[in-house]
Design a protein around this motif. Sequence first.
Motif, PDB file in Angstrom:
ATOM      1  N   ILE A  82       4.964  -2.148   6.140  1.00  0.00           N
ATOM      2  CA  ILE A  82       3.645  -1.643   6.490  1.00  0.00           C
ATOM      3  C   ILE A  82       3.099  -0.757   5.385  1.00  0.00           C
ATOM      4  CG2 ILE A  82       2.346  -0.274   8.167  1.00  0.00           C
ATOM      5  CD1 ILE A  82       4.417  -1.055  10.252  1.00  0.00           C
ATOM      6  N   VAL A  83       3.882   0.199   4.951  1.00  0.00           N
ATOM      7  CA  VAL A  83       3.419   1.140   3.928  1.00  0.00           C
ATOM      8  C   VAL A  83       4.636   1.764   3.256  1.00  0.00           C
ATOM      9  CG1 VAL A  83       3.321   3.134   5.484  1.00  0.00           C
ATOM     10  CG2 VAL A  83       1.808   3.045   3.501  1.00  0.00           C
ATOM     11  N   ALA A  84       4.461   2.182   2.005  1.00  0.00           N
ATOM     12  CA  ALA A  84       5.526   2.843   1.251  1.00  0.00           C
ATOM     13  C   ALA A  84       5.128   4.282   0.949  1.00  0.00           C
ATOM     14  CB  ALA A  84       5.798   2.089  -0.046  1.00  0.00           C
TER      15      ALA A  84
ATOM     16  N   ARG B 253      10.904   3.948  -4.139  1.00  0.00           N
ATOM     17  CA  ARG B 253      10.178   4.398  -2.947  1.00  0.00           C
ATOM     18  C   ARG B 253      10.935   5.520  -2.248  1.00  0.00           C
ATOM     19  NH1 ARG B 253       9.438  -1.935  -1.208  1.00  0.00           N
ATOM     20  NH2 ARG B 253       7.397  -2.293  -2.163  1.00  0.00           N
ATOM     21  N   SER B 254      10.192   6.503  -1.757  1.00  0.00           N
ATOM     22  CA  SER B 254      10.820   7.595  -0.995  1.00  0.00           C
ATOM     23  C   SER B 254      11.004   7.212   0.464  1.00  0.00           C
ATOM     24  CB  SER B 254       9.977   8.871  -1.109  1.00  0.00           C
ATOM     25  OG  SER B 254       8.651   8.651  -0.639  1.00  0.00           O
ATOM     26  N   THR B 255      10.055   6.489   1.038  1.00  0.00           N
ATOM     27  CA  THR B 255      10.157   5.999   2.410  1.00  0.00           C
ATOM     28  C   THR B 255       9.561   4.599   2.474  1.00  0.00           C
ATOM     29  OG1 THR B 255       8.003   6.888   3.111  1.00  0.00           O
ATOM     30  CG2 THR B 255       9.937   8.324   3.375  1.00  0.00           C
ATOM     31  N   LEU B 256       9.912   3.897   3.544  1.00  0.00           N
ATOM     32  CA  LEU B 256       9.396   2.544   3.732  1.00  0.00           C
ATOM     33  C   LEU B 256       9.282   2.287   5.227  1.00  0.00           C
ATOM     34  CD1 LEU B 256       8.597   0.202   1.862  1.00  0.00           C
ATOM     35  CD2 LEU B 256      10.837  -0.797   2.287  1.00  0.00           C
ATOM     36  N   LEU B 257       8.043   2.220   5.733  1.00  0.00           N
ATOM     37  CA  LEU B 257       7.811   1.941   7.148  1.00  0.00           C
ATOM     38  C   LEU B 257       7.732   0.437   7.330  1.00  0.00           C
ATOM     39  CD1 LEU B 257       7.235   3.068   9.988  1.00  0.00           C
ATOM     40  CD2 LEU B 257       4.801   3.020   9.414  1.00  0.00           C
TER      41      LEU B 257
ATOM     42  N   THR C 158       0.837  -1.192   0.000  1.00  0.00           N
ATOM     43  CA  THR C 158       0.000   0.000   0.000  1.00  0.00           C
ATOM     44  C   THR C 158       0.880   1.252   0.000  1.00  0.00           C
ATOM     45  OG1 THR C 158      -1.719  -1.176   1.220  1.00  0.00           O
ATOM     46  CG2 THR C 158      -1.812   1.236   1.227  1.00  0.00           C
ATOM     47  N   GLY C 159       0.535   2.191  -0.871  1.00  0.00           N
ATOM     48  CA  GLY C 159       1.306   3.420  -1.001  1.00  0.00           C
ATOM     49  C   GLY C 159       2.301   3.404  -2.136  1.00  0.00           C
ATOM     50  N   ASP C 160       2.578   2.243  -2.704  1.00  0.00           N
ATOM     51  CA  ASP C 160       3.541   2.144  -3.801  1.00  0.00           C
ATOM     52  C   ASP C 160       3.019   2.818  -5.059  1.00  0.00           C
ATOM     53  OD1 ASP C 160       6.025   0.963  -3.223  1.00  0.00           O
ATOM     54  OD2 ASP C 160       5.118  -1.012  -3.047  1.00  0.00           O
ATOM     55  N   GLN C 161       3.941   3.334  -5.862  1.00  0.00           N
ATOM     56  CA  GLN C 161       3.665   3.748  -7.222  1.00  0.00           C
ATOM     57  C   GLN C 161       4.163   2.635  -8.125  1.00  0.00           C
ATOM     58  OE1 GLN C 161       2.213   6.633  -8.423  1.00  0.00           O
ATOM     59  NE2 GLN C 161       1.779   7.353  -6.349  1.00  0.00           N
ATOM     60  N   VAL C 162       3.273   2.096  -8.965  1.00  0.00           N
ATOM     61  CA  VAL C 162       3.618   0.934  -9.779  1.00  0.00           C
ATOM     62  C   VAL C 162       3.286   1.196 -11.241  1.00  0.00           C
ATOM     63  CG1 VAL C 162       3.246  -0.658  -7.869  1.00  0.00           C
ATOM     64  CG2 VAL C 162       1.353  -0.148  -9.428  1.00  0.00           C
TER      65      VAL C 162
ATOM     66  N   VAL D  77       0.315   7.871   7.487  1.00  0.00           N
ATOM     67  CA  VAL D  77      -0.042   6.515   7.925  1.00  0.00           C
ATOM     68  C   VAL D  77      -0.478   6.585   9.379  1.00  0.00           C
ATOM     69  CG1 VAL D  77       2.408   6.029   8.402  1.00  0.00           C
ATOM     70  CG2 VAL D  77       0.768   4.146   8.234  1.00  0.00           C
ATOM     71  N   PHE D  78      -1.646   6.012   9.668  1.00  0.00           N
ATOM     72  CA  PHE D  78      -2.206   5.981  11.017  1.00  0.00           C
ATOM     73  C   PHE D  78      -1.810   4.661  11.674  1.00  0.00           C
ATOM     74  CE2 PHE D  78      -5.728   9.310  11.265  1.00  0.00           C
ATOM     75  CZ  PHE D  78      -5.218  10.060  10.208  1.00  0.00           C
ATOM     76  N   VAL D  79      -1.189   4.736  12.840  1.00  0.00           N
ATOM     77  CA  VAL D  79      -0.762   3.537  13.549  1.00  0.00           C
ATOM     78  C   VAL D  79      -1.183   3.656  15.006  1.00  0.00           C
ATOM     79  CG1 VAL D  79       1.229   3.163  12.023  1.00  0.00           C
ATOM     80  CG2 VAL D  79       1.505   4.517  14.112  1.00  0.00           C
ATOM     81  N   GLY D  80      -1.237   2.508  15.694  1.00  0.00           N
ATOM     82  CA  GLY D  80      -1.584   2.535  17.108  1.00  0.00           C
ATOM     83  C   GLY D  80      -2.016   1.179  17.609  1.00  0.00           C
ATOM     84  N   HIS D  81      -2.076   1.074  18.913  1.00  0.00           N
ATOM     85  CA  HIS D  81      -2.514  -0.133  19.608  1.00  0.00           C
ATOM     86  C   HIS D  81      -3.987  -0.396  19.296  1.00  0.00           C
ATOM     87  CE1 HIS D  81      -3.452  -2.814  22.969  1.00  0.00           C
ATOM     88  NE2 HIS D  81      -2.156  -2.956  23.175  1.00  0.00           N
ATOM     89  N   SER D  82      -4.383  -1.654  19.332  1.00  0.00           N
ATOM     90  CA  SER D  82      -5.789  -1.994  19.102  1.00  0.00           C
ATOM     91  C   SER D  82      -6.669  -1.377  20.180  1.00  0.00           C
ATOM     92  CB  SER D  82      -5.971  -3.518  19.113  1.00  0.00           C
ATOM     93  OG  SER D  82      -5.145  -4.136  18.160  1.00  0.00           O
ATOM     94  N   GLY D  83      -7.784  -0.783  19.771  1.00  0.00           N
ATOM     95  CA  GLY D  83      -8.757  -0.242  20.714  1.00  0.00           C
ATOM     96  C   GLY D  83      -8.540   1.190  21.139  1.00  0.00           C
ATOM     97  N   VAL D  84      -7.597   1.898  20.509  1.00  0.00           N
ATOM     98  CA  VAL D  84      -7.320   3.274  20.940  1.00  0.00           C
ATOM     99  C   VAL D  84      -8.203   4.292  20.223  1.00  0.00           C
ATOM    100  CG1 VAL D  84      -4.951   2.744  21.567  1.00  0.00           C
ATOM    101  CG2 VAL D  84      -5.450   3.527  19.241  1.00  0.00           C
TER     102      VAL D  84
END
Length: 343
Positions: free
Chosen positions: A126-128, A108-112, A82-86, A212-219
Motif C-alpha cells: 500500500i505505502v512505504a 524502506r523503514s516501514t511497509l504497509l 508511493t512513499g519510497d525514496q528512490v 497514511v489514511f485508510v478506511g472503508h469506502s464512504g466513511v
Amino acid sequence: MTWWDTGEDDEPDYDESRIKVRPNPKGNRPRTKTRPAHEDAQIARVLGVDRGRYSLLVDEDGENEHRISASRARELRMKPVTGDQVDVVGDLTGDEGTLGRVVRVRERSTLLRRSADDTDEVERVIVANADQMLLVVAAANPEPRARLVDRYLIAAYDAGIEPILCITKTDLADPSDFLKNFTGLDFPVYTSRQGAMPVDEIGAALVGHSTVFVGHSGVGKSTLVNALVPTAERATGHVNLVTGRGRHTSSSTISYRFQRPEGAGWVIDTPGVRSFGLGHINTDNILKAFSDLAVVAERCPRGCTHLPDAPDCAIIEAAESGELGANGPARLDSLQRLLTTFA
C-alpha cells in the motif's frame, strides 16, 4: 606416413570470399552482467504511481524542489510504491514531455501491506516509509465494522506503524459502544461530525510524520484529506442508501505535503477497501504492539497462543490476579480479539 594416409587431399576447395557474417542485432559488444553504478543519480520521493509512470519530488526541501515524471529502469526488479525514496537519472528538469528513470529503491523503514484474502500469500504493497496510520471509520452510514478495524490495526502493528482512529458522522450515531471494542488499546481517538471536523487537532498530530489514511469506502476519508490539504481536491462520493456501501472515489495512492505554521508532514490518501487480507502477517508482531503484555508473555509456555483456551498462559493469569492493573483485562481482551481475527 600411416596406412590410411595416401598423400592425396580429398577435401574439396571452398570459396569463402562471398560469405557474409550478420552483425549482432543488439549491438556489436557482447552482453555483460555489469550494471552502471549511476553515481550521478539524485534522490527523489515517490508521490504517486499511475499506469507505470511515477510522479517524483526531486530535491525535497531544497532550493530546486520540483516534480518530474519517471519510468522504472528495465534492470530494476523491485517496483517502487508511493512513499519510497528512490534514485533517479535521466532528464530531471520536469519539463513537459521529459521522463526520468528510476534505477534504485532505497531501504524502506516501514511497509504497509495487505493481501486479497487470508489465504493469499501474494502481498499488495500500500505505502512505504509511513510511520502513522489514520484509520477513518464512520459511526453510521456505512455502519462501522470492528473486525475490519482490527485487521487494519494488525497490519499497522506488523509494519511498526502507530495507529490513530478518527470516527466520522458522529451526528448520525453515538460511537461509544463501538469504541468499547478498543478500550484496551493505547492510541489517539478523534471524533468528527458535520460542521465540527477536528482539523486542528488531527493536523497537530500529523506534523513531522508521514501518515497514511485508510478506511472503508464512504466513511469520509477523502473529505478529511481535502480539509487538511485544500489543494488535494480528492473526489468525494456518497453511500448507497440501499446497500449501505460507499462508492470508490479514489483509485490510487497519492502523497500530499501537509503544511502548518509549526511544521510540515505528509498525508498519503489511499483508495477505500471493503476487505483487508492478512496472509502475510507475522503474529509475533501483534504481541509486540502490547509492550506490557509482551514482557509477561516471556513466562508463557512455548507455542502459547494467548487465546482464552490457552493452557497456563501467563498473560491470562496475570490479568486475573490483578498484576496488569485495572486496565489489564481490557488490554488482554483487545490482544485476544486481534489474534482471534487473524486466526
